[in-house]
Design a protein around this motif. Structure first.
Motif, PDB file in Angstrom:
ATOM      1  N   TRP A  68      -7.901 -33.513  -3.976  1.00 19.93           N
ATOM      2  CA  TRP A  68      -9.128 -34.278  -4.161  1.00 19.93           C
ATOM      3  C   TRP A  68     -10.041 -33.595  -5.163  1.00 19.93           C
ATOM      4  CZ3 TRP A  68     -14.253 -33.063  -3.761  1.00 19.93           C
ATOM      5  CH2 TRP A  68     -15.166 -34.133  -3.748  1.00 19.93           C
ATOM      6  N   VAL A  73      -8.295 -38.715  -6.618  1.00 14.81           N
ATOM      7  CA  VAL A  73      -7.205 -38.056  -5.896  1.00 14.81           C
ATOM      8  C   VAL A  73      -5.972 -38.011  -6.787  1.00 14.81           C
ATOM      9  CG1 VAL A  73      -5.623 -38.233  -3.938  1.00 14.81           C
ATOM     10  CG2 VAL A  73      -8.059 -38.696  -3.616  1.00 14.81           C
ATOM     11  N   CYS A 251     -14.373 -41.976  -2.963  1.00 13.79           N
ATOM     12  CA  CYS A 251     -13.613 -41.202  -1.981  1.00 13.79           C
ATOM     13  C   CYS A 251     -14.374 -39.898  -1.721  1.00 13.79           C
ATOM     14  CB  CYS A 251     -12.200 -40.917  -2.491  1.00 13.79           C
ATOM     15  SG  CYS A 251     -11.212 -39.917  -1.362  1.00 13.79           S
ATOM     16  N   ILE A 254     -10.460 -36.259   1.502  1.00 18.23           N
ATOM     17  CA  ILE A 254      -9.184 -36.654   2.080  1.00 18.23           C
ATOM     18  C   ILE A 254      -8.931 -35.761   3.298  1.00 18.23           C
ATOM     19  CG2 ILE A 254      -8.166 -37.621  -0.006  1.00 18.23           C
ATOM     20  CD1 ILE A 254      -6.671 -35.032  -0.458  1.00 18.23           C
ATOM     21  N   CYS A 266      -8.021 -41.207   3.334  1.00 17.59           N
ATOM     22  CA  CYS A 266      -9.316 -41.035   2.683  1.00 17.59           C
ATOM     23  C   CYS A 266     -10.500 -41.426   3.555  1.00 17.59           C
ATOM     24  CB  CYS A 266      -9.368 -41.896   1.420  1.00 17.59           C
ATOM     25  SG  CYS A 266      -8.072 -41.507   0.228  1.00 17.59           S
TER      26      CYS A 266
END
Length: 595
Positions: A68, A73, A251, A254, A266
């Protein structure tokens, strides 16, 4: 690391001999071209991709994991290139509608490919896997404009999809979700909130990700009756179909997980992101069930995939590993010891894996075929198939993942101490398999859905529909050689009906009775359901023993005998625990749990 080989012979056996898929397809408009020869050719090509491209990335993807950063990602090395090849070969479009750019093949072929891909590399297969549910949801509930904007790109694989349900405070109780949807003047909505546990929610494989999101409108009713469904793309889409600016979907992190390290799970923040209502207001959960049911069958495939993957690894090792001598005398007299496959306990574990993987394959393929009938059959045929799927989907999802995890553990056990060492790859299967009993509804949630909603909620009619199919099969197969299987199946089926009635009667007096019995009831249902498919396979195998593939059919018949004598008897203890009553579970006061 186990070397995955697609079990094409068994796949053909279930597809052509057990399910008679070609004849079924000939009766379903639009599937007439799915002949046995075409199906076999597609499966052979699919096996090449899964064995040669996906399987080699399984261990490296687990070791490397996802990374991440604020920019997004990054998936493990080789994942993006494999996805590009996947799209170029047309695999995402295999079972999608021609109108949306798909190849128009039956759902059954898509499920078979998913089994191969999932057995080869489950973490990778999850990236395109959730797109199928997004496609189904937009097909069923989307407007023409939404279909034009999103469907073709999802079908081609140019974009992927997710479903965004749960939040940190609510887990599976979606009635508690807080994500908000504020209407805008242009007909879109501003989506704000945080979703967690979003598989494939962010990655570098495609330029856009289409999120299917549950959220609440202003003044919506409380609980599940006040939830609506929205399409929220990662990147906004211009009128000409090109990608516009980023859509305020970020995001945040993770998850650091037990397994499936190659797939990004996520935490997604929706910060006033643009969303588009799909389906009616406050009916989002009903629409989302289109996605969830697709995902639940996909998770049943995971149970099958990990049973098969672990079986293949354990079988290869058991044939080569030398340890001790057979109790009945040396089987490898020129060697220092015998291969461990000669030992009864090792065979018990291998046959358990084989019985669950091959029986599970028949159940999953049968469900996929029912899906094809729902899509293409007459109104009456589609209704009957849909009811069957409603009953069997929670059984398949929960039972196959539970026994798939059991099989994964057997694989470690066959390897002994080496199974606990990561370089052999068996412990990864256990870690990857464990999530399957949690996501898309835990085993307990599937169990209360089966017993409470499907069986008791229908007054037993859904169960009677399936048991009538079992009855018809038993009545049609009266050969003396088949009697042991038929009698055992018929007896277990009768007990299933009797237990359902007894639990229902008890639940009328005390609703906790249903909850206390539900998981045992589901597992009981799974064993009887697989007994039906094993009886079908045994009858076909016996009828073909004198043919050119006698060894294949002999093995099938022997595995059926193992299932009926070693695994189906587990139902006896499940029967006893179901009937023990809710008091054994509920009588202890909460404060006494600490003592």
């Amino acid at each position: 690391m186990p070397e995955y080989k697609a079990p094409l012979r068994d796949m053909r056996f279930v597809t052509h001999e057990v399910l008679d898929a070609e004849q079924q397809f000939q009766a379903l408009p639009g599937y007439e071209e799915a002949t046995a020869d075409l199906v076999d050719a597609i499966l052979e090509e699919g096996a090449k991709f899964c064995e040669g491209v996906l399987a080699p990335l399984n261990r490296s993807g687990d070791q490397e994991g996802c990374r991440w950063s604020e920019e997004g990602v990054t998936t493990p090395s080789g994942f993006k290139q494999a996805y590009q090849q996947f799209v170029e070969n047309g695999w995402p479009a295999l079972a999608a509608d021609v109108e949306a750019g798909g190849q128009g093949m039956p759902n059954l072929l898509g499920i078979i490919f998913n089994e191969m891909g999932g057995s080869a590399n489950w973490a990778w297969m999850m990236y395109p896997g959730l797109s199928h549910g997004a496609v189904k949801t937009i097909e069923a509930h989307g407007t023409p404009q939404q279909k034009e904007t999103f469907l073709t790109k999802l079908v081609s694989g140019e974009w992927t999809g997710t479903m965004c349900l749960t939040e940190s405070h609510c887990g599976s109780d979606l009635g508690l979700l807080r994500t908000k949807a504020e209407p805008r003047a242009d007909g879109s909505y501003s989506i704000s909130g945080q979703k967690i546990f979003i598989s494939a929610g962010e990655h570098d494989m495609t330029d856009n990700i289409v999120h299917i999101v549950l959220a609440r409108l202003p003044d919506a009713p409380a609980g599940t009756k006040g939830i609506s469904l929205f399409i929220v793309p990662k990147m906004l889409v211009n009128e000409d179909g090109s990608l516009g600016e980023h859509n305020n979907v970020h995001c945040a992190s993770i998850e650091h997980k037990m397994g499936i390290h190659g797939n990004a799970t996520c935490v997604l923040n929706f910060d006033g992101a643009t969303g588009y209502l799909i389906g009616p207001e406050n009916r989002g959960l009903n629409c989302m069930f289109t996605f969830m049911n697709t995902a639940r069958i996909g998770t049943a495939v995971q149970g099958l995939a990990h049973a098969e993957q672990s079986f293949q690894g354990a079988l290869a090792y058991a044939r080569e590993r030398l340890a001790m001598r057979s109790l009945s005398g040396p089987k490898n007299p020129d060697g220092a010891a015998d291969p461990i496959i000669v030992h009864p306990d090792v065979r018990r574990m291998l046959l358990t894996q084989k019985a669950f993987s091959e029986g599970g394959r028949a159940l999953v393929y049968y469900l996929a075929l029912q899906g094809d009938i729902v899509d293409k059959g007459t109104e009456d045929e589609a209704k009957a198939a849909d009811d069957l799927m409603s009953l069997l989907t929670p059984i398949a999802k929960a039972f196959l993942t539970e026994v798939g995890f059991e099989c994964a553990n057997h694989g470690v056990q066959v390897f002994g101490g080496h199974g606990y060492i990561s370089e052999w790859g068996m412990e990864q299967i256990v870690r990857d398999a464990r999530i399957s009993m949690l996501y898309e509804g835990t085993t307990g949630i599937q169990a209360i859905d089966l017993l409470g909603r499907k069986v008791l909620g229908s007054g037993g009619q859904m169960l009677l529909q399936f048991t009538s199919i079992i009855d018809a099969f038993c009545q049609a197969n009266t050969a003396e050689e088949d009697k042991p299987f038929i009698d055992a199946l018929n007896s277990a089926k009768n007990d299933w009906l009797e237990l359902s009635m007894k639990i229902g009667e008890a639940a009328l007096q005390n609703p906790e009775e249903a909850g206390a019995a539900s998981v045992d009831y589901l597992m009981y249902s799974g064993y009887v359901t697989l007994a039906y498919f094993w009886a079908r396979m045994a009858v076909i195998a016996r009828q073909n023993l004198d043919g050119g593939e006698a060894d294949f059919y002999r093995a099938k018949l022997m595995t059926a005998e193992f299932y009926f004598k070693r695994l189906l008897p587990r139902t006896r203890s499940l029967k006893a625990t179901m009937l023990s009553g809710a008091d054994t579970v509920m009588q202890m006061p909460e404060e006494l749990f600490a003592f």
